[in-house]
Design an enzyme around this catalytic site. Structure first.
Site, PDB file in Angstrom:
ATOM      1  N   CYS A  41      12.778  38.926  29.694  1.00  0.00           N
ATOM      2  CA  CYS A  41      12.882  38.717  28.124  1.00  0.00           C
ATOM      3  C   CYS A  41      11.419  37.996  27.896  1.00  0.00           C
ATOM      4  CB  CYS A  41      13.895  37.772  27.889  1.00  0.00           C
ATOM      5  SG  CYS A  41      13.991  37.423  26.281  1.00  0.00           S
ATOM      6  N   CYS A  64      19.933  33.416  26.259  1.00  0.00           N
ATOM      7  CA  CYS A  64      19.610  34.688  26.848  1.00  0.00           C
ATOM      8  C   CYS A  64      19.272  34.491  28.432  1.00  0.00           C
ATOM      9  CB  CYS A  64      18.506  35.422  26.332  1.00  0.00           C
ATOM     10  SG  CYS A  64      18.001  36.919  27.277  1.00  0.00           S
ATOM     11  N   TYR A  93      -7.369   1.560   5.684  1.00  0.00           N
ATOM     12  CA  TYR A  93      -6.386   0.659   5.231  1.00  0.00           C
ATOM     13  C   TYR A  93      -6.308  -0.544   6.453  1.00  0.00           C
ATOM     14  CZ  TYR A  93      -3.472   3.795   8.093  1.00  0.00           C
ATOM     15  OH  TYR A  93      -3.119   4.827   8.907  1.00  0.00           O
ATOM     16  N   CYS A 123      20.646  39.318  22.906  1.00  0.00           N
ATOM     17  CA  CYS A 123      19.552  38.548  22.672  1.00  0.00           C
ATOM     18  C   CYS A 123      18.401  39.508  21.712  1.00  0.00           C
ATOM     19  CB  CYS A 123      18.709  38.507  23.976  1.00  0.00           C
ATOM     20  SG  CYS A 123      16.813  37.865  23.842  1.00  0.00           S
ATOM     21  N   LYS A 161       2.218   4.494   1.478  1.00  0.00           N
ATOM     22  CA  LYS A 161       2.259   5.147   3.085  1.00  0.00           C
ATOM     23  C   LYS A 161       1.445   6.644   2.729  1.00  0.00           C
ATOM     24  CE  LYS A 161       4.758   4.848   7.267  1.00  0.00           C
ATOM     25  NZ  LYS A 161       4.484   6.235   7.700  1.00  0.00           N
ATOM     26  N   LYS A 177      10.583   3.855   3.750  1.00  0.00           N
ATOM     27  CA  LYS A 177      10.540   5.020   3.784  1.00  0.00           C
ATOM     28  C   LYS A 177      11.184   5.666   2.484  1.00  0.00           C
ATOM     29  CE  LYS A 177       8.231   6.839   7.247  1.00  0.00           C
ATOM     30  NZ  LYS A 177       8.509   7.879   7.951  1.00  0.00           N
ATOM     31  N   GLU A 203       0.657  -1.258   0.090  1.00  0.00           N
ATOM     32  CA  GLU A 203       0.017   0.098   0.059  1.00  0.00           C
ATOM     33  C   GLU A 203       0.727   1.184  -0.128  1.00  0.00           C
ATOM     34  OE1 GLU A 203      -2.255  -0.444   3.340  1.00  0.00           O
ATOM     35  OE2 GLU A 203      -2.960  -2.456   3.187  1.00  0.00           O
ATOM     36  N   CYS A 212      15.385  40.960  23.956  1.00  0.00           N
ATOM     37  CA  CYS A 212      15.885  41.884  25.093  1.00  0.00           C
ATOM     38  C   CYS A 212      17.155  42.519  25.081  1.00  0.00           C
ATOM     39  CB  CYS A 212      15.418  41.423  26.319  1.00  0.00           C
ATOM     40  SG  CYS A 212      16.492  40.024  26.856  1.00  0.00           S
ATOM     41  N   ASP A 266       0.528  10.171   3.908  1.00  0.00           N
ATOM     42  CA  ASP A 266       1.266  11.116   4.750  1.00  0.00           C
ATOM     43  C   ASP A 266       0.179  12.101   5.397  1.00  0.00           C
ATOM     44  OD1 ASP A 266       3.361  12.498   6.273  1.00  0.00           O
ATOM     45  OD2 ASP A 266       4.083  13.556   4.727  1.00  0.00           O
TER      46      ASP A 266
HETATM   47  S1  IVH Z   1      -1.208   0.242   8.721  1.00  0.00           S
HETATM   48  C1  IVH Z   1      -0.483  -1.757  12.786  1.00  0.00           C
HETATM   49  N1  IVH Z   1      -1.118   1.256   6.434  1.00  0.00           N
HETATM   50  O1  IVH Z   1       1.898   4.971   8.980  1.00  0.00           O
HETATM   51  C2  IVH Z   1      -0.446  -1.379  11.418  1.00  0.00           C
HETATM   52  N2  IVH Z   1      -0.237   2.658   8.095  1.00  0.00           N
HETATM   53  O2  IVH Z   1       4.173   4.184  10.874  1.00  0.00           O
HETATM   54  C3  IVH Z   1      -1.006   0.243  11.422  1.00  0.00           C
HETATM   55  N3  IVH Z   1       0.135   4.940   7.513  1.00  0.00           N
HETATM   56  O3  IVH Z   1       0.460   5.315  12.294  1.00  0.00           O
HETATM   57  C4  IVH Z   1      -0.874   0.906  10.106  1.00  0.00           C
HETATM   58  N4  IVH Z   1      -0.355   4.753   5.312  1.00  0.00           N
HETATM   59  O4  IVH Z   1      -0.645   6.461  10.457  1.00  0.00           O
HETATM   60  C5  IVH Z   1      -0.828   1.485   7.484  1.00  0.00           C
HETATM   61  N5  IVH Z   1      -1.231   2.116   4.194  1.00  0.00           N
HETATM   62  C6  IVH Z   1      -1.056   2.433   5.465  1.00  0.00           C
HETATM   63  C7  IVH Z   1      -0.198   3.601   5.962  1.00  0.00           C
HETATM   64  C8  IVH Z   1      -0.314   3.611   7.262  1.00  0.00           C
HETATM   65  C9  IVH Z   1       0.007   5.562   6.260  1.00  0.00           C
HETATM   66  C10 IVH Z   1       0.618   5.660   8.533  1.00  0.00           C
HETATM   67  C11 IVH Z   1      -0.140   5.256   9.676  1.00  0.00           C
HETATM   68  C12 IVH Z   1       0.465   4.670  10.945  1.00  0.00           C
HETATM   69  C13 IVH Z   1       1.941   4.878  10.630  1.00  0.00           C
HETATM   70  C14 IVH Z   1       2.943   3.848  10.969  1.00  0.00           C
END
Ligand code: IVH
Length: 670
Positions: free
Chosen positions: A430, A424, A225, A406, A115, A312, A113, A409, A117
């Site tokens: 301050c 400071c 998800y 500073c 990830k 990541k 999936e 101040c 943000d």
């Molecule tokens: S699964 C137990 N799927 O990433 C597993 N998380 O570092 C729960 N996130 O807190 C997470 N996309 O906020 C999952 N496709 C995805 C995601 C996802 C973003 C975020 C989520 C989680 C964090 C984990």
């Protein structure tokens, strides 16, 4: 490293990462990249493993991270909201694949999936109706933001389709599309409002707003998800996503079933290149084992599932021009330089500022005004200057010189030997220091004063109503003046005064933390309060006595001695004492030795606010109880703290073993 240095190092990483978590989850202003965060977390975990005697119960290796904000009702998650292990390279991912194989063999699939943000959210449905929406918070409990979430169009308030379980939780990510972010952020800039750094912060700021009508005007979206039901009627994660889609939830169309790790890597490479074509930000890929019984077999660590991991993407870089450097003064007087940049588009957001940390960083980069700088930004960080392109520097460019006084101040700045940060020293006059200290004092982790926020403190200070925390306790005399503050009506004033009055009951350790003594964080304040019992013994303690206390190093001891040497601080403490604040620990009446627990067996699991696991063990044994190692039908009590492993909880529940808190245990002995 000597043992002392190791202890100091552990303390300093714990402090830094916890502070960062606060910035990330509460302020939505992260300063560390995920990569740097994970590197530090790794180092910490390694040191803690080698030196378990220094393991801090507050350590981010134990806590999931995250915070709860005080304005919303706090609700416990039915299933803890865990985080994911992070990887940054293919080898780590292959190692993950190996670990999975060792447990479940070779016959399995992955679901890949994106990830997203944004911020994770947990939705609870009963009979097809959205009952609750809770933010992740600290993983165990979060904020109830149901009213705000109900304004998100792509989340069904009532499920129209059929075939859904009577009761289920579903988790996903709330986010803002880039186009909406650009439009709304530009409106904010036009209105002289502070712009958000990226869509994630905008979404997070929006979800935490008190007024749902404003939330409704800010288009948020949500990808789901993960489905939780009591009884699984699905065999695989993939099937559950298909079902969820049919019930009307928004599941990302790019989710893909992969037969093996090579297919996973292909997916990762594809999106590394194509992610900027999406209408929303992603910062990596999430890889999950598809089969749900295989997921169960793999289980969890304290923080994350063993059946999933995230990959990541590396931060993005771009060149821009350094226009000027400004300086921010924090509550402790620390002066932080900030690079003001020519706005530039970087990884989907406009970057205007970058952190410079301290004067060493300015020296390291040998910064000159007008320099062409290389800026880096991951999905969620305040950008950072990596290097300067000196070939583009103008001969007449002026070198950036760190100020000697500073910026707020004009007091000459000082820098302690061995420290990188300038301070400071004018902590009494301050302005940002005064305001920052009072804001710290009222904060959730200190006095947690309801009805009073940072902006009000700022306004009170500007009007001259408060210059010290003790002035909070005479505000009731100024009720008429308080009405001069914009949007501060009678109801708000009485709420606030009630909150202030209530804070007089806060325990000594919270007051001590609230004083904002340098290096005295929450844990240190607790240890000091437990050891010295009252402020007078603490004030009279010598350096030698201070360093004998568990967790108190030389740096903290020095800071305490210096703080209490100052006559002004003594006067202020006396004032607070005369207003009725707690400067003494209330003894918990526990029998130190008895036979009250004779014949009873206990297991202690999780993290506790007031005790370490060893302390609880000692208490049980001193009262003739027995500690056992595994859950069996014969076990009498499971003493459960936060973030207990779900497998243990599950087993104890199935065997109907009483699950008690540390408080319950203490009550048995009173
Ligand atoms: S699964 C137990 N799927 O990433 C597993 N998380 O570092 C729960 N996130 O807190 C997470 N996309 O906020 C999952 N496709 C995805 C995601 C996802 C973003 C975020 C989520 C989680 C964090 C984990």
């Amino acid at each position: 490293m000597s043992l002392f240095e190791i202890k100091e190092r552990i303390e300093s990483i714990v402090k830094e990462l916890n502070e960062h978590n606060y910035r990330y989850y509460v302020l939505a202003q992260p300063t560390l990249s995920d990569f740097e965060y994970d590197k530090k977390l790794e180092e910490l975990a390694r040191l803690e493993k080698e030196y378990p005697e220094y393991l801090d119960p507050e350590s981010p290796t134990i806590k999931v991270g995250g915070y709860i904000t005080k304005e919303f009702e706090t609700v416990k998650h039915k299933w803890p909201m865990l985080s994911l292990g992070n990887t940054y390279n293919e080898q780590d991912l292959k190692d993950f694949d190996e670990r999975v194989r060792k447990v479940i063999g070779n016959d399995f699939e992955y679901v890949c999936e994106l990830k997203f943000d944004g911020l994770s959210i947990s939705l609870s449905y009963e009979n097809g109706k959205l009952m609750r929406a809770i933010t992740r918070g600290d993983g165990t409990q979060g904020d109830d933001v149901t009213n705000n979430v109900k304004t998100i169009r792509s989340i069904p308030k009532t499920i129209k389709a059929s075939g859904y379980p009577e009761s289920f939780d579903i988790r996903g990510e709330v986010f803002m599309h880039q186009a909406a972010f650009e439009r709304l952020n530009n409106e904010r800039i036009d209105n002289n409002e502070i712009a958000f750094a990226n869509p994630r912060n905008f979404a997070s700021g929006t979800l935490k707003m008190q007024d749902s009508t404003v939330v409704a005007k800010r288009p948020l979206d949500c990808f789901l998800y993960f489905l939780y039901t009591e009884k699984y009627s699905y065999k695989t994660h993939w099937e559950s996503l298909e079902a969820v889609k049919n019930w009307g939830f928004h599941v990302c169309e790019h989710t893909k079933l992969c037969q093996n790790i090579d297919h996973v890597l292909k997916f990762i490479h594809y999106w590394e290149e194509h992610r900027f074509g999406l209408s929303y930000d992603i910062d990596g890929i999430v890889i999950k084992v598809n089969n749900l019984s295989q997921q169960q077999e793999l289980g969890f660590t304290a923080k994350s599932p063993r059946w999933a991991i995230s990959y990541k993407y590396k931060a993005q870089e771009v060149e821009t021009i350094l226009e000027k450097v400004t300086y921010q003064v924090g509550r402790t007087g620390a002066v932080t330089p900030v690079a003001n940049l020519r706005p530039v588009l970087l990884a989907g957001t406009i970057v205007k500022r970058a952190t410079l940390h301290n004067s060493n960083e300015i020296k390291r980069l040998d910064l000159h005004l007008g320099d062409t700088v290389l800026v880096e930004k991951g999905g969620e960080i305040i950008p950072k200057i990596i290097s300067v392109n000196t070939s583009k520097r103008d001969n007449s460019a002026l070198r950036v010189l760190y100020p000697e006084v500073c910026p707020e101040c004009k007091t000459p700045l000082i820098r302690k030997e061995g420290e990188a940060v300038h301070y400071c020293p004018n902590d009494e006059e301050c302005p940002p220091q005064i305001v920052g200290k009072i804001q710290h004092f009222i904060g959730r982790k200190a006095m947690n004063i309801d009805g009073l926020g940072d902006e009000t403190i700022d306004a009170f200070f500007k009007k001259g109503f408060i210059v010290h925390i003790s002035d909070l306790y005479t505000l009731y005399e100024k009720e008429d003046l308080l009405k001069q503050i914009d949007r501060f009506g009678e109801k708000s004033i009485s709420n606030m005064l009630e909150g202030i009055e209530k804070s007089k009951q806060m325990p000594f350790e919270k007051v001590l933390f609230g004083l904002g003594i340098r290096y005295v964080g929450e844990t240190v304040a607790k240890k000091l309060a437990a050891y010295f019992k009252n402020i007078d013994s603490l004030m009279n303690a010598s350096f030698e006595e201070l360093v004998t206390v568990e967790e108190i190093g030389e740096r903290i001891a020095e800071s305490l001695i210096e703080y209490f040497k100052d006559q002004k601080h003594k006067v202020q403490i006396e004032q607070l004492r005369s207003h009725g604040l707690q400067f003494e620990s209330v003894q918990k009446m526990v029998d130190l030795e008895s036979t009250k627990l004779e014949g009873k067996s206990f297991i202690i699991s999780g993290v506790f606010e007031n005790y370490s696991r060893d302390e609880l063990k000692d208490i049980i044994e001193a009262n003739s109880g027995k500690i056992v190692s595994s859950i069996s039908p014969k076990l009498n009590f499971l003493v459960a703290g936060d973030n207990m492993g779900p497998a243990k909880l599950d087993k104890a529940t199935k065997l109907q073993i009483p699950i008690i808190s540390d408080d319950d245990l203490i009550k048995m002995l009173q």
